[in-house]
Design a protein around this motif. Structure first.
Motif, PDB file in Angstrom:
ATOM      1  N   THR A 122      19.542  72.873  22.897  1.00 25.63           N
ATOM      2  CA  THR A 122      19.786  72.020  24.062  1.00 25.63           C
ATOM      3  C   THR A 122      18.778  72.215  25.179  1.00 25.63           C
ATOM      4  OG1 THR A 122      21.213  73.657  25.142  1.00 25.63           O
ATOM      5  CG2 THR A 122      22.265  72.091  23.631  1.00 25.63           C
ATOM      6  N   GLY A 123      18.051  73.360  25.179  1.00 23.52           N
ATOM      7  CA  GLY A 123      17.302  73.685  26.378  1.00 23.52           C
ATOM      8  C   GLY A 123      18.265  74.048  27.486  1.00 23.52           C
ATOM      9  N   GLU A 124      17.771  74.109  28.720  1.00 26.15           N
ATOM     10  CA  GLU A 124      18.608  74.625  29.809  1.00 26.15           C
ATOM     11  C   GLU A 124      19.339  73.531  30.579  1.00 26.15           C
ATOM     12  OE1 GLU A 124      16.346  75.643  33.618  1.00 26.15           O
ATOM     13  OE2 GLU A 124      14.903  76.203  32.081  1.00 26.15           O
ATOM     14  N   GLY A 125      19.504  72.345  29.978  1.00 24.16           N
ATOM     15  CA  GLY A 125      20.114  71.245  30.711  1.00 24.16           C
ATOM     16  C   GLY A 125      21.522  70.903  30.306  1.00 24.16           C
ATOM     17  N   GLY A 126      22.188  71.756  29.531  1.00 31.57           N
ATOM     18  CA  GLY A 126      23.537  71.445  29.080  1.00 31.57           C
ATOM     19  C   GLY A 126      23.528  70.490  27.903  1.00 31.57           C
ATOM     20  N   LEU A 127      24.705  70.127  27.429  1.00 39.32           N
ATOM     21  CA  LEU A 127      24.853  69.264  26.255  1.00 39.32           C
ATOM     22  C   LEU A 127      25.650  68.025  26.625  1.00 39.32           C
ATOM     23  CD1 LEU A 127      24.446  68.936  23.165  1.00 39.32           C
ATOM     24  CD2 LEU A 127      26.615  70.122  22.858  1.00 39.32           C
ATOM     25  N   PHE A 166      22.837  75.720  34.280  1.00 42.77           N
ATOM     26  CA  PHE A 166      23.149  74.293  34.325  1.00 42.77           C
ATOM     27  C   PHE A 166      23.959  73.879  33.102  1.00 42.77           C
ATOM     28  CE2 PHE A 166      19.009  74.383  36.691  1.00 42.77           C
ATOM     29  CZ  PHE A 166      19.563  74.155  37.935  1.00 42.77           C
ATOM     30  N   GLY A 167      25.067  73.211  33.344  1.00 45.05           N
ATOM     31  CA  GLY A 167      25.884  72.681  32.262  1.00 45.05           C
ATOM     32  C   GLY A 167      26.631  73.714  31.454  1.00 45.05           C
ATOM     33  N   VAL A 168      26.699  74.950  31.927  1.00 41.69           N
ATOM     34  CA  VAL A 168      27.356  76.022  31.176  1.00 41.69           C
ATOM     35  C   VAL A 168      28.836  76.096  31.556  1.00 41.69           C
ATOM     36  CG1 VAL A 168      27.427  78.503  30.710  1.00 41.69           C
ATOM     37  CG2 VAL A 168      25.221  77.346  30.993  1.00 41.69           C
ATOM     38  N   HIS A 169      29.691  75.908  30.576  1.00 41.16           N
ATOM     39  CA  HIS A 169      31.134  76.053  30.781  1.00 41.16           C
ATOM     40  C   HIS A 169      31.781  76.406  29.442  1.00 41.16           C
ATOM     41  CE1 HIS A 169      31.611  71.988  29.036  1.00 41.16           C
ATOM     42  NE2 HIS A 169      30.563  71.673  29.768  1.00 41.16           N
ATOM     43  N   LYS A 170      33.058  76.624  29.440  1.00 39.19           N
ATOM     44  CA  LYS A 170      33.766  77.137  28.265  1.00 39.19           C
ATOM     45  C   LYS A 170      33.569  76.255  27.037  1.00 39.19           C
ATOM     46  CE  LYS A 170      38.405  78.729  26.855  1.00 39.19           C
ATOM     47  NZ  LYS A 170      38.625  77.829  25.696  1.00 39.19           N
ATOM     48  N   ASP A 171      33.793  74.947  27.168  1.00 38.28           N
ATOM     49  CA  ASP A 171      33.668  74.048  26.018  1.00 38.28           C
ATOM     50  C   ASP A 171      32.242  74.027  25.480  1.00 38.28           C
ATOM     51  OD1 ASP A 171      36.318  73.463  26.294  1.00 38.28           O
ATOM     52  OD2 ASP A 171      36.000  71.569  27.359  1.00 38.28           O
TER      53      ASP A 171
END
Length: 499
Positions: A198-203, A223-228
């Motif tokens: 994904t790189g550092e921009g989330g999915l 960026f864009g990092v969360h449990k799911d």
């Protein structure tokens, strides 16, 4: 005082030109316009980045772009590029930015390494008629074989990534590249049985369906990092650095933080996405270990953890520490690695070649008896299947490809990614440009590219008399150097051609 001729000159064959205005429509940089008085299309060469979109789309092939020959007086020390850069900084007082990888004429060690071949005593293998294994497992490997009380082998291993071939798509963030580019990479990874990053921009939420073939990245900006996000990926990569800009952070301009990019990164539209140079909770291997085990704990120890670092002079010691941090895989990015934008001076002067970094890391881990504790992925201008074979023989388990994948999608290496005006629909978020990249065609091209490389890897291995990636890994006896100093040969751990 500071006027110099544009780097490129557009030549139009007026006998072929039918004034269809297609070039005006296709160029996102505003090079072309219709001159009403002359009744013809004219061009502004100063805006041309040589992306060749106009050349490709011109129905009568009336256009060509040539290198401008009206340049300053030759000077080996003061090149035209150096002079132009000084003019720019004298006017702006700003930092120079560049895109893609280092373009300078520095040594490419892959081109100075030759592969040995089998002849009589160790005959070659025909990959069309005999089994040839290119499947790879990435993750910690057991150092000894264990058996149960009944004498059966005990198959207990740490979480592994299973690849059908020793190739993965490197991290390129959503925002730096378009939705259609990400879709092409995700779909191709699933079809090929490998992974994209994904790189550092989330999915983007649309791509969660490709989670089994996705490596999710955790960078300093989170960026864009969360449990799911962490749970959907097949593996988690902690990005400490990248080859194009070692020692500094990332920056995605606010002009690209729009719509879904903003929602995916979880930051306001129009705000610059700045990843600081360090992770502010990591200042030692012990700190890194805490994050590694935090991510393992958060995902119930079901996913391998990758740590990505740039190739720098003390990379062997760094890798040794990472191997002891609990990470399952180390990704090393060489100084020719691509990027959406980086300070020019950093991109062109910081870091070391991936070939030397890889060889020194593999040797250090073997000497310390911990090579099986981690797998190694390397990237940074992997250009062909031959580069892959040489990298594996130098000690890699698999290779990340980034620029090669973008080329398969249509990139023409104009190195203007940072502008957001990518005429090929790749490094842009402008809807009218994004749609130029057809995801179906992009997926097909990526599948074709990696399928072809996999065939070639089998052919090269067969010629070496080797029938598996595992037998090739770290097998430096099958490599020979040419035109290298003894010091370079020693670092690479190979003999000179003829020995």
């Amino acid at each position: 005082m500071d006027y110099v001729y544009p780097e490129f000159e557009i030549v139009c064959n007026r006998e072929k030109c039918i004034s269809c205005k297609r070039c005006i429509k296709e160029c996102a940089n505003g090079v072309y316009r219709l001159d009403e008085k002359k009744g013809m299309v004219v061009s502004n060469d100063t805006k041309c980045v040589n992306c060749r979109r106009c050349v490709t789309c011109c129905p009568t092939r009336a256009l060509k772009i040539v290198k401008n020959d009206c340049v300053m007086k030759e000077n080996v020390n003061w090149s035209v590029a150096s002079v132009n850069e000084i003019y720019k900084q004298a006017q702006s007082g700003g930092v120079l930015l560049s895109s893609m990888g280092n373009p300078n004429a520095l040594p490419v060690y892959f081109d100075k390494i030759l592969v040995n071949a089998s002849q009589v005593t160790n005959p070659p293998i025909d990959p069309l008629r005999e089994p040839m294994e290119t499947q790879v497992f990435l993750g910690k490997k057991p150092s000894v074989m264990r058996r149960s009380e009944n004498g059966e082998l005990v198959y207990e291993t740490a979480p592994q990534l299973k690849l059908s071939m020793p190739l993965l798509f490197a991290g390129m963030s959503y925002g730096a590249i378009s939705y259609n580019a990400h879709e092409s990479l995700a779909r191709a990874a699933k079809e090929l049985g490998t992974y994209y990053n994904t790189g550092e921009g989330g999915l983007h939420e649309d791509f969660y369906v490709y989670g089994d073939n996705t490596i999710v990245q955790v960078a300093s900006g989170r960026f864009g990092v969360h449990k799911d996000y962490l749970e959907v990926g097949a593996a988690i990569e902690i990005k400490m650095g990248q080859g194009a800009k070692p020692g500094i952070g990332g920056h995605l301009p606010g002009t690209k933080i729009v719509g879904d990019v903003s929602r995916t990164r979880m930051i306001p539209e129009g705000s610059d996405a700045i990843s600081p140079a360090p992770h502010h909770d990591i200042y030692s291997i012990e700190d890194l270990r805490q994050l590694v085990y935090s991510l393992k704990e958060a995902t119930e120890y079901k996913k391998p953890i990758i740590v990505k670092v740039a190739a720098v002079h003390n990379i062997a010691a760094i890798a040794s520490g990472i191997a002891r941090s609990g990470a399952d895989i180390i990704a090393i990015d060489g100084f020719r690695g691509g990027t959406g934008a980086a300070p020019t001076r950093i991109r062109d002067n910081v870091g070391i070649p991936i070939e030397l970094a890889l060889a020194s890391v593999d040797q250090r881990l073997r000497e310390e008896g911990i090579r099986n504790e981690v797998s190694l992925i390397v990237g940074g201008s992997i250009r062909s299947s031959a580069d892959v074979v040489k990298a594996i023989a130098l000690g890699a388990d698999a290779c990340y490809i980034g620029t090669a994948a973008l080329l398969a999608l249509g990139c023409h290496l104009c190195r203007d990614c940072r502008s957001g005006n990518c005429n090929w629909g790749i490094a842009t978020q402008k809807p009218d440009l994004v749609k130029r990249l057809n995801a179906d065609m992009g997926t097909a091209n990526l599948v074709n590219l990696l399928t072809a490389w996999n065939h070639e890897i089998k052919e090269i291995m067969g010629g070496m008399g080797i029938n598996s990636i595992e037998a090739l890994r770290g097998n430096r006896l099958m490599l020979r150097g040419i035109g290298l100093t003894q010091k370079e040969l020693d670092i690479l751990g190979i003999l000179h051609a003829g020995e």
